[in-house]
Design a protein around this motif. Sequence first.
Motif, PDB file in Angstrom:
ATOM      1  N   LYS A 123      -2.038   1.435  13.091  1.00 26.24           N
ATOM      2  CA  LYS A 123      -3.193   1.768  12.258  1.00 26.24           C
ATOM      3  C   LYS A 123      -2.789   1.772  10.788  1.00 26.24           C
ATOM      4  O   LYS A 123      -3.511   1.260   9.937  1.00 26.24           O
ATOM      5  N   HIS A 124      -1.639   2.330  10.498  1.00 31.78           N
ATOM      6  CA  HIS A 124      -1.146   2.388   9.128  1.00 31.78           C
ATOM      7  C   HIS A 124      -0.879   0.992   8.574  1.00 31.78           C
ATOM      8  O   HIS A 124      -1.278   0.679   7.446  1.00 31.78           O
ATOM      9  N   LEU A 125      -0.209   0.147   9.346  1.00 31.94           N
ATOM     10  CA  LEU A 125       0.091  -1.215   8.898  1.00 31.94           C
ATOM     11  C   LEU A 125      -1.182  -2.050   8.761  1.00 31.94           C
ATOM     12  O   LEU A 125      -1.311  -2.860   7.842  1.00 31.94           O
ATOM     13  N   GLY A 126      -2.123  -1.861   9.683  1.00 29.53           N
ATOM     14  CA  GLY A 126      -3.394  -2.581   9.588  1.00 29.53           C
ATOM     15  C   GLY A 126      -4.181  -2.182   8.354  1.00 29.53           C
ATOM     16  O   GLY A 126      -4.778  -3.028   7.681  1.00 29.53           O
ATOM     17  N   LEU A 127      -4.169  -0.888   8.039  1.00 33.19           N
ATOM     18  CA  LEU A 127      -4.863  -0.416   6.839  1.00 33.19           C
ATOM     19  C   LEU A 127      -4.196  -0.944   5.576  1.00 33.19           C
ATOM     20  O   LEU A 127      -4.880  -1.348   4.627  1.00 33.19           O
ATOM     21  N   LEU A 128      -2.873  -0.980   5.564  1.00 33.64           N
ATOM     22  CA  LEU A 128      -2.138  -1.542   4.425  1.00 33.64           C
ATOM     23  C   LEU A 128      -2.500  -3.011   4.217  1.00 33.64           C
ATOM     24  O   LEU A 128      -2.762  -3.448   3.091  1.00 33.64           O
ATOM     25  N   ALA A 129      -2.534  -3.774   5.303  1.00 39.05           N
ATOM     26  CA  ALA A 129      -2.877  -5.191   5.214  1.00 39.05           C
ATOM     27  C   ALA A 129      -4.322  -5.378   4.766  1.00 39.05           C
ATOM     28  O   ALA A 129      -4.618  -6.243   3.935  1.00 39.05           O
ATOM     29  N   LEU A 130      -5.218  -4.566   5.285  1.00 33.86           N
ATOM     30  CA  LEU A 130      -6.625  -4.668   4.915  1.00 33.86           C
ATOM     31  C   LEU A 130      -6.837  -4.366   3.434  1.00 33.86           C
ATOM     32  O   LEU A 130      -7.583  -5.078   2.747  1.00 33.86           O
ATOM     33  N   ILE A 131      -6.183  -3.346   2.926  1.00 33.98           N
ATOM     34  CA  ILE A 131      -6.311  -3.010   1.508  1.00 33.98           C
ATOM     35  C   ILE A 131      -5.794  -4.156   0.638  1.00 33.98           C
ATOM     36  O   ILE A 131      -6.410  -4.509  -0.371  1.00 33.98           O
ATOM     37  N   GLY A 132      -4.683  -4.756   1.017  1.00 30.95           N
ATOM     38  CA  GLY A 132      -4.142  -5.880   0.252  1.00 30.95           C
ATOM     39  C   GLY A 132      -5.056  -7.082   0.269  1.00 30.95           C
ATOM     40  O   GLY A 132      -5.275  -7.733  -0.770  1.00 30.95           O
ATOM     41  N   LEU A 133      -5.630  -7.385   1.422  1.00 32.20           N
ATOM     42  CA  LEU A 133      -6.525  -8.546   1.522  1.00 32.20           C
ATOM     43  C   LEU A 133      -7.831  -8.314   0.771  1.00 32.20           C
ATOM     44  O   LEU A 133      -8.364  -9.236   0.134  1.00 32.20           O
ATOM     45  N   VAL A 134      -8.339  -7.081   0.819  1.00 28.88           N
ATOM     46  CA  VAL A 134      -9.556  -6.768   0.068  1.00 28.88           C
ATOM     47  C   VAL A 134      -9.279  -6.853  -1.438  1.00 28.88           C
ATOM     48  O   VAL A 134     -10.104  -7.365  -2.195  1.00 28.88           O
TER      49      VAL A 134
END
Length: 88
Positions: free
Chosen positions: A31-42
């Motif tokens: 969940k933490h890594l997915g949120l990190l990736a999502l924030i970067g892509l956004v």
Amino acid sequence: MNTIQIVLICACILYGIVLFLLALKTGKPMKHLGLLALIGLVALAVVDLTRPLTGVYIPVNPWTVGASAAGGLPAVIGMIALRMIFSL
């Protein structure tokens, strides 16, 4: 492969291992890594969509998308800083 490519690949693998080990401490690493990736892509999408207003341009290609997903917001800020430094 030349030496620089091998060193960069090893650095990326080491970064991934360290990032995953740090994410394990949160209790929910995926969940933490997915949120990190999502924030970067956004953040990359926001920079790309606001290009006509700001004049800041980061080309969207597999390298920038991968860096944004792996590094999150600091990677996007770093790409913007590098773009501004080298465009002078």
